[in-house]
Write a protein that holds these residues in place. Sequence first.
Motif, PDB file in Angstrom:
ATOM      1  N   ALA A 124      10.302  -8.892   9.977  1.00  0.00           N
ATOM      2  CA  ALA A 124       9.201  -8.394   8.916  1.00  0.00           C
ATOM      3  C   ALA A 124       7.888  -9.087   9.341  1.00  0.00           C
ATOM      4  N   VAL A 125       6.962  -8.457   9.532  1.00  0.00           N
ATOM      5  CA  VAL A 125       5.492  -9.100  10.134  1.00  0.00           C
ATOM      6  C   VAL A 125       4.502  -8.835   8.904  1.00  0.00           C
ATOM      7  N   ARG A 126       4.101 -10.199   8.441  1.00  0.00           N
ATOM      8  CA  ARG A 126       3.228 -10.102   7.363  1.00  0.00           C
ATOM      9  C   ARG A 126       1.921 -10.681   7.865  1.00  0.00           C
ATOM     10  N   GLY A 127       0.840  -9.737   7.467  1.00  0.00           N
ATOM     11  CA  GLY A 127      -0.322 -10.237   7.458  1.00  0.00           C
ATOM     12  C   GLY A 127      -1.041 -10.685   6.149  1.00  0.00           C
ATOM     13  N   GLY A 128      -1.712  -9.647   5.324  1.00  0.00           N
ATOM     14  CA  GLY A 128      -2.137  -9.703   4.156  1.00  0.00           C
ATOM     15  C   GLY A 128      -1.012  -9.558   3.017  1.00  0.00           C
ATOM     16  N   GLY A 129       0.062  -9.132   3.537  1.00  0.00           N
ATOM     17  CA  GLY A 129       1.052  -8.924   2.256  1.00  0.00           C
ATOM     18  C   GLY A 129       1.028  -7.700   1.680  1.00  0.00           C
ATOM     19  N   HIS A 130       0.185  -6.512   1.992  1.00  0.00           N
ATOM     20  CA  HIS A 130      -0.596  -5.806   1.004  1.00  0.00           C
ATOM     21  C   HIS A 130       0.286  -4.497   1.307  1.00  0.00           C
ATOM     22  N   SER A 131       1.234  -4.363   2.284  1.00  0.00           N
ATOM     23  CA  SER A 131       2.023  -3.048   2.412  1.00  0.00           C
ATOM     24  C   SER A 131       2.331  -2.545   1.025  1.00  0.00           C
ATOM     25  N   LEU A 132       2.140  -1.235   0.654  1.00  0.00           N
ATOM     26  CA  LEU A 132       2.602  -0.615  -0.403  1.00  0.00           C
ATOM     27  C   LEU A 132       4.119  -0.546  -0.645  1.00  0.00           C
ATOM     28  N   HIS A 145       6.712  -3.538   3.505  1.00  0.00           N
ATOM     29  CA  HIS A 145       7.210  -3.701   4.875  1.00  0.00           C
ATOM     30  C   HIS A 145       7.016  -4.964   5.396  1.00  0.00           C
ATOM     31  N   SER A 146       6.342  -5.799   4.589  1.00  0.00           N
ATOM     32  CA  SER A 146       6.197  -7.449   5.297  1.00  0.00           C
ATOM     33  C   SER A 146       7.019  -8.409   4.684  1.00  0.00           C
ATOM     34  N   THR A 147       8.270  -7.904   4.036  1.00  0.00           N
ATOM     35  CA  THR A 147       9.262  -8.688   3.590  1.00  0.00           C
ATOM     36  C   THR A 147      10.769  -8.011   3.807  1.00  0.00           C
ATOM     37  N   GLY A 169     -11.432  -1.830   4.492  1.00  0.00           N
ATOM     38  CA  GLY A 169     -11.021  -1.649   3.394  1.00  0.00           C
ATOM     39  C   GLY A 169     -12.100  -2.076   2.281  1.00  0.00           C
ATOM     40  N   VAL A 170     -11.670  -2.012   0.907  1.00  0.00           N
ATOM     41  CA  VAL A 170     -12.543  -2.098  -0.213  1.00  0.00           C
ATOM     42  C   VAL A 170     -11.912  -3.274  -1.094  1.00  0.00           C
ATOM     43  N   VAL A 171     -10.990  -3.885  -0.537  1.00  0.00           N
ATOM     44  CA  VAL A 171     -10.551  -4.971  -1.793  1.00  0.00           C
ATOM     45  C   VAL A 171     -10.383  -6.224  -0.647  1.00  0.00           C
ATOM     46  N   THR A 217      -6.986  -7.714   1.165  1.00  0.00           N
ATOM     47  CA  THR A 217      -6.202  -6.936   1.767  1.00  0.00           C
ATOM     48  C   THR A 217      -6.297  -7.515   3.128  1.00  0.00           C
ATOM     49  N   GLY A 218      -4.882  -7.529   3.858  1.00  0.00           N
ATOM     50  CA  GLY A 218      -4.896  -7.969   5.380  1.00  0.00           C
ATOM     51  C   GLY A 218      -5.814  -7.149   6.314  1.00  0.00           C
ATOM     52  N   ALA A 219      -6.526  -7.951   7.255  1.00  0.00           N
ATOM     53  CA  ALA A 219      -7.219  -7.046   8.235  1.00  0.00           C
ATOM     54  C   ALA A 219      -6.105  -6.392   9.193  1.00  0.00           C
ATOM     55  N   GLY A 241      -7.850   2.273   9.018  1.00  0.00           N
ATOM     56  CA  GLY A 241      -8.727   1.449   8.192  1.00  0.00           C
ATOM     57  C   GLY A 241      -9.896   2.372   7.477  1.00  0.00           C
ATOM     58  N   VAL A 242      -9.485   2.700   6.359  1.00  0.00           N
ATOM     59  CA  VAL A 242     -10.489   3.718   5.562  1.00  0.00           C
ATOM     60  C   VAL A 242     -11.317   2.657   4.712  1.00  0.00           C
ATOM     61  N   GLY A 243     -12.459   2.953   4.600  1.00  0.00           N
ATOM     62  CA  GLY A 243     -13.340   2.123   3.415  1.00  0.00           C
ATOM     63  C   GLY A 243     -14.717   2.655   3.089  1.00  0.00           C
ATOM     64  N   VAL A 278       3.293  -7.833  17.762  1.00  0.00           N
ATOM     65  CA  VAL A 278       2.335  -8.616  16.603  1.00  0.00           C
ATOM     66  C   VAL A 278       1.132  -8.931  17.278  1.00  0.00           C
ATOM     67  N   VAL A 279       0.056  -8.306  16.607  1.00  0.00           N
ATOM     68  CA  VAL A 279      -1.218  -8.648  16.834  1.00  0.00           C
ATOM     69  C   VAL A 279      -1.839 -10.077  16.637  1.00  0.00           C
ATOM     70  N   THR A 280      -2.021 -11.053  17.349  1.00  0.00           N
ATOM     71  CA  THR A 280      -2.548 -12.348  16.856  1.00  0.00           C
ATOM     72  C   THR A 280      -3.890 -12.417  16.868  1.00  0.00           C
ATOM     73  N   ALA A 297      -0.767  12.754   6.424  1.00  0.00           N
ATOM     74  CA  ALA A 297      -0.731  11.635   5.480  1.00  0.00           C
ATOM     75  C   ALA A 297      -1.417  10.413   6.334  1.00  0.00           C
ATOM     76  N   TYR A 298      -2.041   9.480   5.400  1.00  0.00           N
ATOM     77  CA  TYR A 298      -2.456   8.336   6.086  1.00  0.00           C
ATOM     78  C   TYR A 298      -1.361   7.291   5.966  1.00  0.00           C
ATOM     79  N   SER A 299      -0.943   6.785   7.124  1.00  0.00           N
ATOM     80  CA  SER A 299       0.056   5.624   7.159  1.00  0.00           C
ATOM     81  C   SER A 299      -0.026   4.604   6.201  1.00  0.00           C
ATOM     82  N   ARG A 343      10.518  -2.363  13.278  1.00  0.00           N
ATOM     83  CA  ARG A 343      10.679  -1.197  12.712  1.00  0.00           C
ATOM     84  C   ARG A 343      10.542  -1.141  11.155  1.00  0.00           C
ATOM     85  N   LEU A 344       9.907  -2.240  10.667  1.00  0.00           N
ATOM     86  CA  LEU A 344       9.445  -2.450   9.236  1.00  0.00           C
ATOM     87  C   LEU A 344       8.207  -1.794   9.257  1.00  0.00           C
ATOM     88  N   ASN A 345       7.878  -0.604   9.240  1.00  0.00           N
ATOM     89  CA  ASN A 345       6.488   0.060   9.237  1.00  0.00           C
ATOM     90  C   ASN A 345       6.629   1.461   9.133  1.00  0.00           C
TER      91      ASN A 345
HETATM   92  C1  LIG Z   1      -5.093  -3.540  -3.336  1.00  0.00           C
HETATM   93  C2  LIG Z   1      -5.002  -2.563  -2.068  1.00  0.00           C
HETATM   94  C3  LIG Z   1      -6.166  -2.298  -1.553  1.00  0.00           C
HETATM   95  C4  LIG Z   1      -6.082  -1.359  -0.374  1.00  0.00           C
HETATM   96  N1  LIG Z   1      -7.125  -0.697   0.018  1.00  0.00           N
HETATM   97  C5  LIG Z   1      -7.208  -0.083   1.289  1.00  0.00           C
HETATM   98  C6  LIG Z   1      -8.628   0.298   1.923  1.00  0.00           C
HETATM   99  O1  LIG Z   1      -9.348   0.072   1.333  1.00  0.00           O
HETATM  100  N2  LIG Z   1      -8.392   1.112   3.017  1.00  0.00           N
HETATM  101  C7  LIG Z   1      -7.282   1.294   3.727  1.00  0.00           C
HETATM  102  O2  LIG Z   1      -7.329   1.590   4.885  1.00  0.00           O
HETATM  103  N3  LIG Z   1      -6.283   0.739   3.179  1.00  0.00           N
HETATM  104  C8  LIG Z   1      -6.068   0.110   2.063  1.00  0.00           C
HETATM  105  N4  LIG Z   1      -4.770  -0.578   1.652  1.00  0.00           N
HETATM  106  C9  LIG Z   1      -3.715  -0.161   2.184  1.00  0.00           C
HETATM  107  C10 LIG Z   1      -3.707  -1.308   3.414  1.00  0.00           C
HETATM  108  O3  LIG Z   1      -4.165  -1.089   4.406  1.00  0.00           O
HETATM  109  C11 LIG Z   1      -2.080  -1.488   3.802  1.00  0.00           C
HETATM  110  O4  LIG Z   1      -1.137  -1.699   2.876  1.00  0.00           O
HETATM  111  C12 LIG Z   1      -1.926  -2.503   5.128  1.00  0.00           C
HETATM  112  O5  LIG Z   1      -0.692  -2.338   5.312  1.00  0.00           O
HETATM  113  C13 LIG Z   1      -2.360  -3.839   4.305  1.00  0.00           C
HETATM  114  O6  LIG Z   1      -2.189  -4.734   5.423  1.00  0.00           O
HETATM  115  P1  LIG Z   1      -1.606  -6.373   5.361  1.00  0.00           P
HETATM  116  O7  LIG Z   1      -1.922  -7.181   6.665  1.00  0.00           O
HETATM  117  O8  LIG Z   1      -2.249  -6.566   4.004  1.00  0.00           O
HETATM  118  O9  LIG Z   1      -0.144  -5.967   4.974  1.00  0.00           O
HETATM  119  P2  LIG Z   1       1.226  -6.541   5.333  1.00  0.00           P
HETATM  120  O10 LIG Z   1       1.977  -6.068   3.999  1.00  0.00           O
HETATM  121  O11 LIG Z   1       1.039  -7.845   5.780  1.00  0.00           O
HETATM  122  O12 LIG Z   1       1.643  -5.948   6.549  1.00  0.00           O
HETATM  123  C14 LIG Z   1       1.834  -4.180   6.622  1.00  0.00           C
HETATM  124  C15 LIG Z   1       2.220  -3.601   7.736  1.00  0.00           C
HETATM  125  O13 LIG Z   1       1.373  -3.947   8.832  1.00  0.00           O
HETATM  126  C16 LIG Z   1       1.966  -4.724   9.849  1.00  0.00           C
HETATM  127  N5  LIG Z   1       1.103  -5.865  10.090  1.00  0.00           N
HETATM  128  C17 LIG Z   1       0.276  -6.453   9.491  1.00  0.00           C
HETATM  129  N6  LIG Z   1      -0.508  -7.314  10.267  1.00  0.00           N
HETATM  130  C18 LIG Z   1      -0.037  -7.062  11.499  1.00  0.00           C
HETATM  131  C19 LIG Z   1      -0.377  -7.756  12.971  1.00  0.00           C
HETATM  132  N7  LIG Z   1      -1.297  -8.750  13.039  1.00  0.00           N
HETATM  133  N8  LIG Z   1       0.449  -7.605  13.884  1.00  0.00           N
HETATM  134  C20 LIG Z   1       1.122  -6.320  13.817  1.00  0.00           C
HETATM  135  N9  LIG Z   1       1.294  -5.885  12.809  1.00  0.00           N
HETATM  136  C21 LIG Z   1       0.932  -6.133  11.353  1.00  0.00           C
HETATM  137  C22 LIG Z   1       3.336  -5.187   9.357  1.00  0.00           C
HETATM  138  O14 LIG Z   1       4.262  -4.999  10.069  1.00  0.00           O
HETATM  139  C23 LIG Z   1       3.700  -4.161   8.236  1.00  0.00           C
HETATM  140  O15 LIG Z   1       4.376  -2.977   8.672  1.00  0.00           O
HETATM  141  C24 LIG Z   1      -4.994  -1.187   0.546  1.00  0.00           C
HETATM  142  C25 LIG Z   1      -3.751  -1.645  -0.060  1.00  0.00           C
HETATM  143  C26 LIG Z   1      -3.899  -2.591  -1.281  1.00  0.00           C
HETATM  144  C27 LIG Z   1      -2.562  -3.096  -1.975  1.00  0.00           C
END
Ligand SMILES: Cc1cc2nc3c(=O)[nH]c(=O)nc-3n(C[C@H](O)[C@H](O)[C@H](O)COP(=O)(O)OP(=O)(O)OC[C@H]3O[C@@H](n4cnc5c(N)ncnc54)[C@H](O)[C@@H]3O)c2cc1C
Length: 461
Positions: free
Chosen positions: A68-76, A79-81, A130-132, A135-137, A145-147, A196-198, A416-418, A454-456
Motif C-alpha cells: 500500500a502506498v501512503r501519501g497524505g492517507g486521505h484515500s476514501l 487504499h493507503s493501508t 484540492g480544497v482541504v 490532503t496529500g498532493a 486533482g479538482v479544486g 511510486v512518485v517520489t 466517475a472521478y477516481s 494494486r491498491l488503487n
Molecule cells: C478531507 C478530504 C478532502 C478532499 N478534497 C479533495 C479535493 O478538493 N480535490 C480532489 O481532487 N480530491 C479530494 N479528495 C480526495 C483525494 O484526492 C483522494 O483521497 C486522494 O487519494 C488523497 O491523496 P493522499 O495522498 O492523501 O491519499 P493516500 O491515501 O495516501 O493515497 C491514495 C492513493 O494514491 C496513491 N498515492 C498517493 N501518493 C502517491 C505517490 N506519491 N506515488 C504513487 N501513488 C501515490 C496511493 O497508492 C493510494 O492508492 C479529498 C479527500 C478527503 C478525505
Amino acid sequence: MHVTSSQIESIAGFTGALIEPGDAGYDEARAVWNVMHDRSPALIARCTSADDVSRAICHANQHGLTIAVRGGGHSLPGHSTVDGGLVIDLRELNHVLVDPVTRTARVGGGALLGDVDRAVQAHGLVVPAGVVSHTGAGGLTLGGGVGRMMRHFGLTIDSLLGAEVVLADGRTVHTDARELPDLFWGLRGGGGNFGVVTEFEFRAYPLGDLLVLATFDPLRRIHEVLGRGEATMAAPDARDELLWTSFVRKGPEQAPWLPEKYVGTAGVMSLIEWSGDLDEGREILERIQDDLAPAASSLDRVPYLAMQQITDELLAPGTLHAYVKAGFTGALTDELIDVIASEGAKVGSPLSVIEVLSMGGAIGRVESDATAFPHRSARWLINVPGQWRDAADSADEKRWVRETFAALEPHLSGGAYSNFMEGDEQQAADVAYGSTLARLREVKRRYDPQNTFRLNQNIVP
Ligand SMILES: Cc1cc2nc3c(=O)[nH]c(=O)nc-3n(C[C@H](O)[C@H](O)[C@H](O)COP(=O)(O)OP(=O)(O)OC[C@H]3O[C@@H](n4cnc5c(N)ncnc54)[C@H](O)[C@@H]3O)c2cc1C
C-alpha cells in the motif's frame, strides 16, 4: 505472510524508520484519514528517499507482501493501508522547492496540500489542487486533482511538468512530456497504478486574494439557486476565474454569517468564488447576490491560504467515517435538481452533503485523450460524500449515499472521478477511466505487469 524481525532488518541500506506491530508509534503510523479503515500492516516503511522506496518495493516483492502506498492517507476507500502487507509511507518526503523565476515547484511525493500552498504562496503563487490542506498532493494529483483553481488554471495534472517515479522492479526513472511520455501520460489521471512518485514538478501561477460569496437558502428555493448556477456557468462568456459550488446539506454551525434558525435544517448553501481582479469580481458577485436575494449571505475578500484551511479542523484526519459516490453531468436539468432536493431532504449527518461543483473553463480546453483523465467535457461534478462521527450511524449513512446516488445516476452523463470513488462501483475501472482505459492497460502492462501496485482504482494489466 508473517514478517519476522530478521526479515525487516534485512532491508539493507534502508535509511528511514521501519515500524512493525508492537513498536511505539505503530498505531499512530498505521492510522489513515477515514477511520472506517482500521487495518494492521505487517510493516510500515517510512521512506526518506527514492532509494528507500526502491528497497521497500524489492523487499515486498521478495516476501510476497501486498504493497500500500501512503501519501497524505486521505484515500476514501483506505487504499493507503493494508492488513498484513507493507505500507510505503511517504510522509517524510514532503519537501517543496519553489523557483519563483521559472514559476515552478518541486514537491515531494508525500507532501500535503498545505505544505505546497504555504511554500508557493510565499512567492504569491499557486499550484491548483484540492480544497482541504491536510490532503496529500500525491494521491490527489495522480487521480486528476479538482479544486477551487481548476476552472482558472486547470486540474492539478494540467500543471504537472514531470515526475520522479520508482517502478515495480525498483528502478527509479524520470518522466515528462519527452522522457517516457507514455508513463507521464498515465500518471496524469491513472492514479497510483504505475509506480511510486517520489517527486512531482509543477507549474505555478500568480494569485492574490479570493472573493467569496457564501449563501444559504431553504431547500424550497433550490431551483432558483441551482438554476442561477446553471445559467451563470453555462453562459458562453462565463469567466474562468469564477467557480460555483452548491451543497445540499444541513446549515452548518461553523458559519458565523448564518442565522441560528437555519443551523441543522436542510438547505442549499453555495460558495461562489472569484480568483481574478478584485474590483471586477466584486461587481460580478454583487450582481449574483442581488439577483439571488439569498436568505443569508456574506461576501468577503479571503486570503487563499485561509480559504484552503477553512474546513481543516472540521474534517480533521482520524475523526470521521466516510463513504462516497460521485458522477458528472453536462447540465443541471430541472429533473436532476428535483432529485437533488428530494434526496438532500433525507440527509442525516451534519457533515454529509450533495455537492454540486462547476467544472469547465480551463479543464475543458484540454483534449479528452491528452491525459489519462477523460472527463473533460463534464460541466458539473456531483459528489455525494457521507461523513459522520459515530460508528453506530455507519449503516444509515452508507445507505443514504447509495440510495441518493442511485436516484441521481439516471440524470448523470456517466463516468466517475477516481478520487471520489470507493471501488465497489460496478465496473469501477470503466467508469473511472472511460475512453482512456484501453491505453492505460497498455501502459500498466509495460510498467507494472505483475500488478504490484494494486491498491488503487486498479487497472488490471
Ligand atoms: C478531507 C478530504 C478532502 C478532499 N478534497 C479533495 C479535493 O478538493 N480535490 C480532489 O481532487 N480530491 C479530494 N479528495 C480526495 C483525494 O484526492 C483522494 O483521497 C486522494 O487519494 C488523497 O491523496 P493522499 O495522498 O492523501 O491519499 P493516500 O491515501 O495516501 O493515497 C491514495 C492513493 O494514491 C496513491 N498515492 C498517493 N501518493 C502517491 C505517490 N506519491 N506515488 C504513487 N501513488 C501515490 C496511493 O497508492 C493510494 O492508492 C479529498 C479527500 C478527503 C478525505
